[in-house]
Design a protein around this motif. Sequence first.
Motif, PDB file in Angstrom:
ATOM      1  N   UNK A 242       4.256  32.906  47.612  1.00  0.00           N
ATOM      2  CA  UNK A 242       3.871  31.579  47.218  1.00  0.00           C
ATOM      3  C   UNK A 242       2.446  31.342  47.817  1.00  0.00           C
ATOM      4  N   UNK A 243       1.956  31.865  48.935  1.00  0.00           N
ATOM      5  CA  UNK A 243       0.312  31.933  49.192  1.00  0.00           C
ATOM      6  C   UNK A 243      -0.318  32.625  48.016  1.00  0.00           C
ATOM      7  N   UNK A 244       0.066  33.522  47.433  1.00  0.00           N
ATOM      8  CA  UNK A 244      -0.565  34.263  46.283  1.00  0.00           C
ATOM      9  C   UNK A 244      -0.779  33.254  45.101  1.00  0.00           C
ATOM     10  N   UNK A 245       0.432  32.424  45.035  1.00  0.00           N
ATOM     11  CA  UNK A 245       0.224  31.593  43.960  1.00  0.00           C
ATOM     12  C   UNK A 245      -0.749  30.365  44.155  1.00  0.00           C
TER      13      UNK A 245
ATOM     14  N   UNK B  45     -11.840  41.504  45.180  1.00  0.00           N
ATOM     15  CA  UNK B  45     -11.942  40.764  43.789  1.00  0.00           C
ATOM     16  C   UNK B  45     -10.750  40.182  43.019  1.00  0.00           C
ATOM     17  N   UNK B  46     -10.032  40.418  43.895  1.00  0.00           N
ATOM     18  CA  UNK B  46      -8.507  39.743  43.605  1.00  0.00           C
ATOM     19  C   UNK B  46      -7.558  39.090  44.766  1.00  0.00           C
TER      20      UNK B  46
ATOM     21  N   UNK C  61      -4.100  29.599  42.172  1.00  0.00           N
ATOM     22  CA  UNK C  61      -4.318  28.300  41.477  1.00  0.00           C
ATOM     23  C   UNK C  61      -5.802  27.838  41.807  1.00  0.00           C
ATOM     24  N   UNK C  62      -6.355  28.146  42.938  1.00  0.00           N
ATOM     25  CA  UNK C  62      -7.410  27.628  43.542  1.00  0.00           C
ATOM     26  C   UNK C  62      -8.818  28.786  43.380  1.00  0.00           C
ATOM     27  N   UNK C  63      -8.444  30.052  42.553  1.00  0.00           N
ATOM     28  CA  UNK C  63      -9.289  30.869  42.257  1.00  0.00           C
ATOM     29  C   UNK C  63      -9.982  31.610  43.609  1.00  0.00           C
ATOM     30  N   UNK C  64      -9.019  31.741  44.416  1.00  0.00           N
ATOM     31  CA  UNK C  64      -9.506  32.710  45.643  1.00  0.00           C
ATOM     32  C   UNK C  64      -8.982  33.957  45.859  1.00  0.00           C
ATOM     33  N   UNK C  65      -9.855  34.915  46.406  1.00  0.00           N
ATOM     34  CA  UNK C  65      -9.388  36.264  46.503  1.00  0.00           C
ATOM     35  C   UNK C  65      -9.054  36.551  48.036  1.00  0.00           C
ATOM     36  N   UNK C  66      -8.379  37.475  48.130  1.00  0.00           N
ATOM     37  CA  UNK C  66      -8.042  37.781  49.535  1.00  0.00           C
ATOM     38  C   UNK C  66      -6.355  38.648  49.665  1.00  0.00           C
TER      39      UNK C  66
ATOM     40  N   UNK D 210      -5.859  36.453  54.236  1.00  0.00           N
ATOM     41  CA  UNK D 210      -7.094  36.365  53.850  1.00  0.00           C
ATOM     42  C   UNK D 210      -7.521  35.589  52.658  1.00  0.00           C
ATOM     43  N   UNK D 211      -8.338  34.462  52.842  1.00  0.00           N
ATOM     44  CA  UNK D 211      -8.665  33.619  51.893  1.00  0.00           C
ATOM     45  C   UNK D 211     -10.342  33.394  51.607  1.00  0.00           C
ATOM     46  N   UNK D 212     -10.788  33.913  50.553  1.00  0.00           N
ATOM     47  CA  UNK D 212     -12.122  33.862  50.034  1.00  0.00           C
ATOM     48  C   UNK D 212     -12.365  33.007  48.851  1.00  0.00           C
ATOM     49  N   UNK D 213     -13.268  32.467  48.893  1.00  0.00           N
ATOM     50  CA  UNK D 213     -13.886  31.525  47.839  1.00  0.00           C
ATOM     51  C   UNK D 213     -14.673  30.279  47.927  1.00  0.00           C
ATOM     52  N   UNK D 214     -14.666  29.217  47.411  1.00  0.00           N
ATOM     53  CA  UNK D 214     -15.473  27.992  47.809  1.00  0.00           C
ATOM     54  C   UNK D 214     -14.921  27.573  49.024  1.00  0.00           C
TER      55      UNK D 214
END
Length: 91
Positions: A22-25, A86-87, A29-34, A47-51
């Motif tokens: 669910x966290x991956x989903x 990158x994913x 949705x928000x175009x995050x990697x980690x 780990x969440x990376x992005x805007x």
Amino acid sequence: MADCCVRAWVTGKVQGVLFRRSTQHQALQYRLTGYAKNLPDGRVEVLLCGGPEDVKTVSEWLWKGPDGAQVTHVEFNVLDQCHAPDHFATY
């Protein structure tokens, strides 16, 4: 490189309830990697990376999690130096 990376440790009933998937989903949705991975002590490390706004949104979602989860605590660490993947993976 991502604008923002946050590492979180989620405590509670978070294993065996599809928390990682669910966290991956949410992250995708928000175009995050980690990543999201189960830890031997019963927590889930994320780990969440992005805007910054997108990282904030998904970080707030971690307090709720999917149906069946019972989150009791989330500890966050904002990373100054982080090589963003990158994913988004689950382990």
